[in-house]
Design a protein around this motif. Structure first.
Motif, PDB file in Angstrom:
ATOM      1  N   GLU A  55      24.726  53.910  41.740  1.00  0.00           N
ATOM      2  CA  GLU A  55      25.920  54.759  41.677  1.00  0.00           C
ATOM      3  C   GLU A  55      26.772  54.648  42.942  1.00  0.00           C
ATOM      4  O   GLU A  55      28.004  54.776  42.895  1.00  0.00           O
ATOM      5  N   SER A  65      30.630  53.459  43.074  1.00  0.00           N
ATOM      6  CA  SER A  65      31.621  54.253  43.795  1.00  0.00           C
ATOM      7  C   SER A  65      32.447  53.383  44.739  1.00  0.00           C
ATOM      8  O   SER A  65      33.678  53.528  44.828  1.00  0.00           O
ATOM      9  N   ILE A  96      35.090  51.536  42.702  1.00  0.00           N
ATOM     10  CA  ILE A  96      36.176  52.421  42.257  1.00  0.00           C
ATOM     11  C   ILE A  96      37.062  52.810  43.433  1.00  0.00           C
ATOM     12  O   ILE A  96      38.294  52.787  43.339  1.00  0.00           O
ATOM     13  N   HIS A  97      36.439  53.141  44.561  1.00  0.00           N
ATOM     14  CA  HIS A  97      37.226  53.556  45.726  1.00  0.00           C
ATOM     15  C   HIS A  97      37.969  52.384  46.379  1.00  0.00           C
ATOM     16  O   HIS A  97      38.853  52.592  47.203  1.00  0.00           O
ATOM     17  N   GLU A 154      39.828  60.273  40.917  1.00  0.00           N
ATOM     18  CA  GLU A 154      39.023  59.129  41.355  1.00  0.00           C
ATOM     19  C   GLU A 154      37.527  59.400  41.157  1.00  0.00           C
ATOM     20  O   GLU A 154      36.780  58.505  40.776  1.00  0.00           O
ATOM     21  N   ASP A 155      37.105  60.635  41.383  1.00  0.00           N
ATOM     22  CA  ASP A 155      35.704  60.996  41.146  1.00  0.00           C
ATOM     23  C   ASP A 155      35.356  60.944  39.655  1.00  0.00           C
ATOM     24  O   ASP A 155      34.247  60.565  39.274  1.00  0.00           O
ATOM     25  N   TRP A 181      34.882  57.342  38.852  1.00  0.00           N
ATOM     26  CA  TRP A 181      33.569  56.904  39.333  1.00  0.00           C
ATOM     27  C   TRP A 181      32.468  57.336  38.371  1.00  0.00           C
ATOM     28  O   TRP A 181      31.611  56.544  38.002  1.00  0.00           O
ATOM     29  N   CYS A 194      30.190  54.783  36.223  1.00  0.00           N
ATOM     30  CA  CYS A 194      28.718  54.796  36.310  1.00  0.00           C
ATOM     31  C   CYS A 194      28.102  54.851  34.912  1.00  0.00           C
ATOM     32  O   CYS A 194      27.144  54.142  34.623  1.00  0.00           O
TER      33      CYS A 194
END
Length: 139
Positions: free
Chosen positions: A52, A56, A59-60, A103-104, A107, A111
């Motif tokens: 994960e 992340s 994605i970030h 954004e979270d 993510w 996942c």
């Protein structure tokens, strides 16, 4: 390939160490090495912990969900060629509250899609909750 997932601090690491206690383990942790590993090599069993965290990172770094899944799928194929036995550990993040930050949410969704892809490709899948395993796939 073996995929092990469960809640944070639910005993995944200890469980894998017990299951593979007679094997030589090469342990690569995203919690200690946050950069995405392009190449992995090791004797015996290679364990990649913190899937994960690497999702992340993608994605970030501006990857879309589809790009992150495709990138991870390609990387997984490469990793499988680089070692004889691969174990992936991922923390379950989809059963909680939906994050407010966009954004979270990306993510979390990425996942979920990456874990689905891993489960399709894995020969064995185990879920660990509070140190107790449940086999979901494989012998």
């Amino acid at each position: 390939m073996h995929f092990v997932f469960g809640g944070a601090f639910n005993g995944k690491r200890r469980w894998v160490m017990n299951v593979y206690n007679n094997d030589t383990l090469t342990w690569i942790s995203a919690y200690e090495q946050p950069s995405f590993p392009k190449e992995i090599y090791g004797e015996g069993v290679v364990v990649l912990e913190g899937i994960e965290t690497w999702v992340s990172e993608l994605i970030h770094n501006g990857f879309s969900i589809d790009e992150a899944v495709a990138f991870f799928e390609q990387q997984l194929s490469n990793w499988q060629k680089q070692c004889s036995r691969l174990v992936l550990l991922g923390t379950e993040i989809g059963k909680g509250i939906v994050p407010m930050d966009e954004e979270d949410r990306k993510w979390r969704d990425a996942c979920g899609y990456v874990y689905q892809m891993i489960v399709r490709k894995a020969e064995r899948v185990d879920q660990i909750w509070y140190g107790i395993s449940t086999r979901l796939k494989g012998e």
